[in-house]
Design a protein around this motif. Sequence first.
Motif, PDB file in Angstrom:
ATOM      1  N   ILE B 454      91.652-152.572  86.129  1.00  0.00           N
ATOM      2  CA  ILE B 454      90.508-153.533  86.272  1.00  0.00           C
ATOM      3  C   ILE B 454      90.525-154.778  85.635  1.00  0.00           C
ATOM      4  N   VAL B 455      91.650-155.090  84.754  1.00  0.00           N
ATOM      5  CA  VAL B 455      91.985-156.352  83.945  1.00  0.00           C
ATOM      6  C   VAL B 455      92.341-157.422  85.323  1.00  0.00           C
ATOM      7  N   ARG B 456      92.677-156.992  86.249  1.00  0.00           N
ATOM      8  CA  ARG B 456      93.075-158.144  87.250  1.00  0.00           C
ATOM      9  C   ARG B 456      91.740-158.847  87.614  1.00  0.00           C
ATOM     10  N   PHE B 457      90.614-158.078  87.725  1.00  0.00           N
ATOM     11  CA  PHE B 457      89.211-158.687  88.284  1.00  0.00           C
ATOM     12  C   PHE B 457      88.608-159.321  87.019  1.00  0.00           C
ATOM     13  N   LEU B 458      88.801-159.187  85.939  1.00  0.00           N
ATOM     14  CA  LEU B 458      88.009-159.922  84.798  1.00  0.00           C
ATOM     15  C   LEU B 458      88.520-161.346  84.472  1.00  0.00           C
ATOM     16  N   PRO B 459      87.334-162.138  84.039  1.00  0.00           N
ATOM     17  CA  PRO B 459      88.005-163.659  83.861  1.00  0.00           C
ATOM     18  C   PRO B 459      89.163-163.609  82.912  1.00  0.00           C
ATOM     19  N   PRO B 460      90.079-164.504  83.146  1.00  0.00           N
ATOM     20  CA  PRO B 460      91.274-164.772  82.403  1.00  0.00           C
ATOM     21  C   PRO B 460      91.343-164.531  81.075  1.00  0.00           C
ATOM     22  N   ASP B 461      90.303-165.246  80.382  1.00  0.00           N
ATOM     23  CA  ASP B 461      90.240-165.140  78.971  1.00  0.00           C
ATOM     24  C   ASP B 461      89.680-163.795  78.409  1.00  0.00           C
ATOM     25  N   VAL B 462      88.762-162.942  79.167  1.00  0.00           N
ATOM     26  CA  VAL B 462      88.564-161.571  78.819  1.00  0.00           C
ATOM     27  C   VAL B 462      89.614-160.844  79.010  1.00  0.00           C
TER      28      VAL B 462
END
Lengths: 94, 807
Positions: B454-462
């Motif tokens: 899921i980290v792939r779809f989060l805003p980069p800073d998040v």
Amino acid sequence: MAVMAQLRTEHYGYTLKKELAGRGVEIDEGTLYPLLRRLESQGLLLSEWREEDKRNKRFYRLSADGKRVLKDLLAEWHSLNASVTRIVGNRSAA
Amino acid sequence: MELLDRYVRVLRLFLPRRQRDDIVREISEEIHEQILDKEMTLGRRLTVDEQADVVGGHGHPLVTAARYRPQQYLIGPIVFPYYWIALKCVLALMLCGHAVSAAVFVSDNLSWRAAEHALEGMAQNVFAVVAWFTILAAVADRWLARSKVLQRWDPRTLMQPVPAGSQAPRLLDVSRYSSTIVKTATGFESPSTTFGLIAAVVLSGWWLLALRYPVLMFGPAAARLDWGPDMHRLYPLLVVTTAVFLTERVARVLWLRQRWLFLVTGWLGPLVGALFVLKVASSEHQWVVWAGPAMSGMVAIGGLTLPLLDFVNRVFGVAFGFAAVVTVLSLVRRGYQWVSSKRDRGVHSAPALCLLLLSGITGSIAHAQSLDEAAIRRILEERIDTTKQSVGIVVGIVTPQGRRVIRHGRFAIGDSREVGPDTVFEIGSVTKIFTAMLLADMTRRGEVSVTDPIVRFLPPDVAARAQGLKTITLADLATHTAGFPFWPSAIPATAEGTAQMASYSVDQLYQFLSTFEAPPDVGRRWMYSNTDVGLLGVLLARHAGSTYEALIESRITRPLGMTSTAVAIAPAMQPHLAAGHTAELKPAGAWNVPALTAGGSLHSTVNDLLAVLAAAGDPTTVAGAAMPGMLAIRRQAPGFQQALGWMILAAGPGEGLLLHDGNTLGFASSMVYDPVSRTGVVVLSNSATSVSDIARHIARPAMPLAAPLLPAPRKTEIAIEPALFDAYAGAYEPGAGAVFTVTREGDALMIQIPGIPKLRLRPESTRDFFVAENTRVTVTFNVDAAGRVTGLLLKAPTGNVPAVRRP
């Protein structure tokens, strides 16, 4: 049948083999020992471990059942033998 | 002597365990003596070669050891020829079937991959068939060896014709057709009943297996074709028919003369036959259905062009129609024989009895298959008029034959408008099915993969901050195995319906994510969570550069022609919107969690939800195409499997049902789908009291309705010194490894029950507590003579659960 006949007197494996060989029945050990076990499990032989010449040996002899079966087998053998002899004899005469 | 040791060590390994020591001892003694004997004769020690000769005379260890064992067969010489012929016939039939369907199948240019896939499966099928036949033959061999059947025979019985009275009618005279087939296929003449029996066993076995494993019938095409509901309904009858038929054959070949056997085969046969005819007559010609994407192939016969599936179904229809006619004829013949044989003896009650029994069975089967509208209406009347659990309920049912809607009640208390198929309800967590469908659709189109982290779809800073989320995938979110709590921590469970939920922002969600630490058992431990699916919606929308609502509209509701399904109430929906009620039928607030809409914020109507369920069985629609993807991933949960969105019920009366329920502050919903019969049920209600039992009961009448409820009792909270709560705080074990956790949070006493949000307990007395949101739920603490709290009793409409306090 030959083994059973020989075991009317008590023997252990090696002497049995030698006696049979002496009477023209060559039987190798890999066959003889399993055969003895099978005959024993059918109740035709009795066996026991006994010491002889300071070595332990397994002695086999015919059981009462074994004696009866041997008698029957021998009778059958003789009759069969007689029949075969008659047939072969007739052939050679023809 | 070293040779001797080596020999007996190897020999030992292969000897029968019990005699091992004895035999080894004897042989080594004998070899020993043999060697000594030779040495005596020769007057010197033996060379290694001579020793090898002596030891070698005892034979190869494997051969010698084998002579100590009795002779063993897996399949003896009597059974083997039959085994071999049967195996050859079945494999030949299987390969023919595969070849024919493969030819049809590859003529459709889309299907190479599926064909490949099915061919891989064929190897396994061949293996399975061989394995089963071997096991059966070995069992038959053991049985024949033990029974005296082959010893007790009489030449006079061998070819004797069967007396007319004891001959069972041939329902589906498999043997006659099968022997013809076998004769033409293999060149074998089959004059004997024995061979007829083999052919019958082979064909029946193949036929019954093919019904369980469609690949045996359709070959590679099984990736696309599956047996339809009519075939599944017919299956038990075919099993009984085959069993009766084979019993009769075996009895004839072995010439068993048991009277009861012929009574059973003689009467069970016609009974099952009559049922068979009824079933065929009442079928809807859904013998075969699409299991995968539909094919465009057309079949032309005699100037008539048909879609492939229709053609296959017609072939089956003709075959079964023929079998039904044969059955009717043989029934008539059987009846005639029976009457003429009994006329002399004056017995006439049995046929009447049989007819009675038959009509009873048919009647009960017809009854068990579905609830009629009147029965459903009675349930709704009971819920609304008698027990006051709701104000208005709409039930929708969709089958391949069409839709039905049963409704009762009104938009709101004091409102005269009646609810109907177009009434708009909050559907709560049924929204999660739409979110999961969206995920399956985007996966099918290759836009995302369910295994993507899921980290792939989060805003980069998040994503940079959210180090604890690396192990979580999209599939974990959709199956509630990501480890997230029911609500993100900033939304207290007691806040449902308050401003805290309405004002909760996506930024707060990101904030929560950046501090969250995923548990080590991500993907394995199921815990129902709004955070999971809410977040999934946020991520999918972000990836598509759109909003959740717009995605649902463009991908699902618009293509399916659903006009009244949305998060925000459109002007056209407004006049149809029902009002929500609490379990006590007081006005309830609207569901408003803008940051987590994907978890439960959709509104919909029975008509719209029926459109989804109707489409679920049609692979040419977005819903049908998404189904395989939604069901491909399954995680174990208590009592069911959690697929993407759908929960799949485990063994029991509801086995195999797909379902999801929803609950908001003022609405309850339930959606059930049976993929086998392609039947769907939707129940929408405008009160918070669950309607899940109604949907399940309609889909499977064997699943019971909840016990009738009394109107929710009115309860009054009393003031208690909050310090008293500390005595109740702790862990309570209801058994089966579950834990209820009671905590004091400021002035409130809370209980956490696994799988549902934390509930606030309000005191009614110093020991009795209730849940304000549903006063039917109470908790009573047990206190012993010394004043220690020993346990609690949780009372809920679903049952009472005692729990022991953990020391």
